[in-house]
Motif scaffolding. Structure first.
Motif, PDB file in Angstrom:
ATOM      1  N   VAL A  91       0.838  -1.208   0.000  1.00  0.00           N
ATOM      2  CA  VAL A  91       0.000   0.000   0.000  1.00  0.00           C
ATOM      3  C   VAL A  91       0.868   1.252   0.000  1.00  0.00           C
ATOM      4  O   VAL A  91       0.672   2.173  -0.812  1.00  0.00           O
ATOM      5  CB  VAL A  91      -0.947   0.010   1.219  1.00  0.00           C
ATOM      6  CG1 VAL A  91      -1.564   1.393   1.424  1.00  0.00           C
ATOM      7  CG2 VAL A  91      -2.045  -1.025   1.055  1.00  0.00           C
ATOM      8  N   MET A  92       1.823   1.315   0.908  1.00  0.00           N
ATOM      9  CA  MET A  92       2.625   2.526   1.064  1.00  0.00           C
ATOM     10  C   MET A  92       3.529   2.758  -0.156  1.00  0.00           C
ATOM     11  O   MET A  92       3.754   3.898  -0.560  1.00  0.00           O
ATOM     12  CB  MET A  92       3.463   2.449   2.343  1.00  0.00           C
ATOM     13  CG  MET A  92       2.630   2.318   3.628  1.00  0.00           C
ATOM     14  SD  MET A  92       1.259   3.506   3.760  1.00  0.00           S
ATOM     15  CE  MET A  92       2.149   5.055   3.768  1.00  0.00           C
ATOM     16  N   GLU A  93       4.020   1.685  -0.757  1.00  0.00           N
ATOM     17  CA  GLU A  93       4.857   1.834  -1.955  1.00  0.00           C
ATOM     18  C   GLU A  93       4.029   2.302  -3.146  1.00  0.00           C
ATOM     19  O   GLU A  93       4.471   3.155  -3.931  1.00  0.00           O
ATOM     20  CB  GLU A  93       5.564   0.513  -2.252  1.00  0.00           C
ATOM     21  CG  GLU A  93       6.678   0.198  -1.246  1.00  0.00           C
ATOM     22  CD  GLU A  93       7.096  -1.259  -1.245  1.00  0.00           C
ATOM     23  OE1 GLU A  93       6.595  -2.030  -2.103  1.00  0.00           O
ATOM     24  OE2 GLU A  93       7.912  -1.640  -0.373  1.00  0.00           O
ATOM     25  N   LEU A  94       2.818   1.755  -3.288  1.00  0.00           N
ATOM     26  CA  LEU A  94       1.928   2.225  -4.347  1.00  0.00           C
ATOM     27  C   LEU A  94       1.551   3.688  -4.138  1.00  0.00           C
ATOM     28  O   LEU A  94       1.532   4.483  -5.079  1.00  0.00           O
ATOM     29  CB  LEU A  94       0.645   1.371  -4.385  1.00  0.00           C
ATOM     30  CG  LEU A  94       0.704   0.024  -5.082  1.00  0.00           C
ATOM     31  CD1 LEU A  94      -0.630  -0.709  -4.896  1.00  0.00           C
ATOM     32  CD2 LEU A  94       1.001   0.194  -6.557  1.00  0.00           C
ATOM     33  N   ASN A  95       1.263   4.032  -2.896  1.00  0.00           N
ATOM     34  CA  ASN A  95       0.871   5.401  -2.587  1.00  0.00           C
ATOM     35  C   ASN A  95       1.997   6.388  -2.902  1.00  0.00           C
ATOM     36  O   ASN A  95       1.763   7.473  -3.436  1.00  0.00           O
ATOM     37  CB  ASN A  95       0.477   5.504  -1.110  1.00  0.00           C
ATOM     38  CG  ASN A  95       0.137   6.912  -0.691  1.00  0.00           C
ATOM     39  OD1 ASN A  95       0.998   7.651  -0.221  1.00  0.00           O
ATOM     40  ND2 ASN A  95      -1.120   7.302  -0.863  1.00  0.00           N
TER      41      ASN A  95
END
Length: 376
Positions: A91-95
């Motif tokens: 999630v955080m990498e995509l964000n």
């Protein structure tokens, strides 16, 4: 928007992806949050069991990428789950790379400082992961935790769950540009009836226990009304709620034990379910465990007095502030029990019936003039 969820991921884009450790919050906070989203027509994804197989992990991460918003529910056991940390890192990498999904964290029984790893709360779990998966994985997961802790979210500790869920819902609906939907707009002519039932229930009236009976002929909309009221009120009961549907049919096929088990599982932590075999043992267990609990229960489509007695007993079964809603075709069931406030669902008049027909036939409450002429 149609609500969905579960472990089977489709190509549908989700509005919200819920990331949480099941044993910590599934049977209380997260379940109530999920059901509230469903009641508002939000397409929400929650996994129904702990992931084991690699192909399911791939499906789960794909669901993350197809979601507009991710809501991580960060609990004390969150970092013990490799699945949760894998989700969060993705999630955080995509964000960071695409700006999506939007991340709205909930700090359930931890603080942002805990998640920033400035305390010992997650350290032991991360050390275990390092021994199993290596230092690079640990560093990746630690980076995800620190990043999510920097995002403004909601802290739950010391606050009523319903208040936090209401705040989360307002933000989610705002970000999705969806208006709060207090009633099901596809049901014609229900507003007045819902308001009348809400007035009978009167959840703000004080600590008493109230039983409300909704009765009327089959197919007139009793269940629909009960569902709307249930969705409106569940936020007030901190996850202590249950909707038992199709009781007449289910009890005729399988008896009442399965329904009693469902009721107790909904209201209490399913990990501590007792192994009971008959209806008397189950109603005794429900009485013993529920006597101090404020609950919301809907018993849909009763046709026998015994069903009411074996499922909820009487007003002394539950804690102060509880609300029990019954739907039935048989008014006599309500009349035989003292203290049940009855509400009759009456047949629609011609104009409203025509509106409902038009809604389903033409997806519009305004019926074409020539059709009205033919119907006259």
């Amino acid at each position: 928007m149609a609500a969905t969820g579960g472990s089977g991921v489709s190509a549908t884009q989700y509005d919200v992806f819920l990331s949480f450790r099941g044993p910590d919050t599934r049977d209380n906070f997260t379940d109530c949050l999920y059901q509230t989203m469903v009641g508002q027509g939000i397409i929400a994804y929650r996994d129904s069991e702990e992931l084991q197989a690699g192909d399911r992990i791939d499906d789960l991460l794909r669901a993350v990428g197809e979601s507009k918003i991710c809501v991580p529910v960060l609990s004390r056991g969150y970092a013990s789950s490799a699945c949760c940390l894998r989700e969060l890192a993705h999630v955080m990498e995509l964000n960071e790379s695409t700006g999506k999904p939007l991340v709205l964290p909930i700090f359930f029984d931890v603080t942002p400082l805990d998640v920033k790893l400035r305390t010992e709360v997650y350290v032991e779990d991360l050390e275990k992961h390092e021994r199993r998966h290596g230092s690079e994985i640990r560093q990746r997961w630690e980076a995800a935790l620190r990043k999510v802790a920097e995002i403004k979210g909601w802290e739950v500790q010391g606050k009523p769950h319903n208040e936090v869920i209401e705040l989360v819902m307002k933000q989610v609906l705002h970000k999705l540009k969806v208006k709060l939907r207090p009633l099901d707009s596809k049901l014609v002519g229900v507003h007045e009836q819902v308001e009348a039932i809400m007035e009978l229930l009167n959840v703000d009236s004080g600590p008493g226990v109230r039983f409300i009976g909704i009765y009327g002929m089959g197919g007139i909309g009793k269940t629909a009304l009960a569902k709307i009221v249930f969705n409106e009120l569940c936020l007030h009961f901190d996850g202590r709620w249950s909707f038992i549907g199709d009781i007449r049919e289910s009890s005729n096929k399988n008896g009442l034990v399965d329904l009693q088990k469902q009721l107790e599982s909904d209201i209490f932590d399913s990990r501590f379910m007792e192994k009971l075999t008959n209806t008397d043992e189950w109603i005794y267990s429900i009485r013993r465990r529920a006597s101090s609990k404020k609950v919301l229960i809907v018993l849909d489509d009763l046709d026998k007095k015994e069903q009411l007695k074996k499922l909820v007993g009487g007003p002394d079964t539950f804690g102060l502030g509880s609300r029990i809603i019954i739907t039935t075709r048989d008014k006599q069931i309500l009349e035989e029990e003292e203290g049940i406030l009855a509400y009759e669902v009456k047949q629609m008049d011609h104009d409203r019936a025509l509106e409902l027909f038009s809604l389903h036939a033409f997806n519009n409450v305004t019926t074409p003039e020539n059709h009205q002429t033919e119907m006259a």
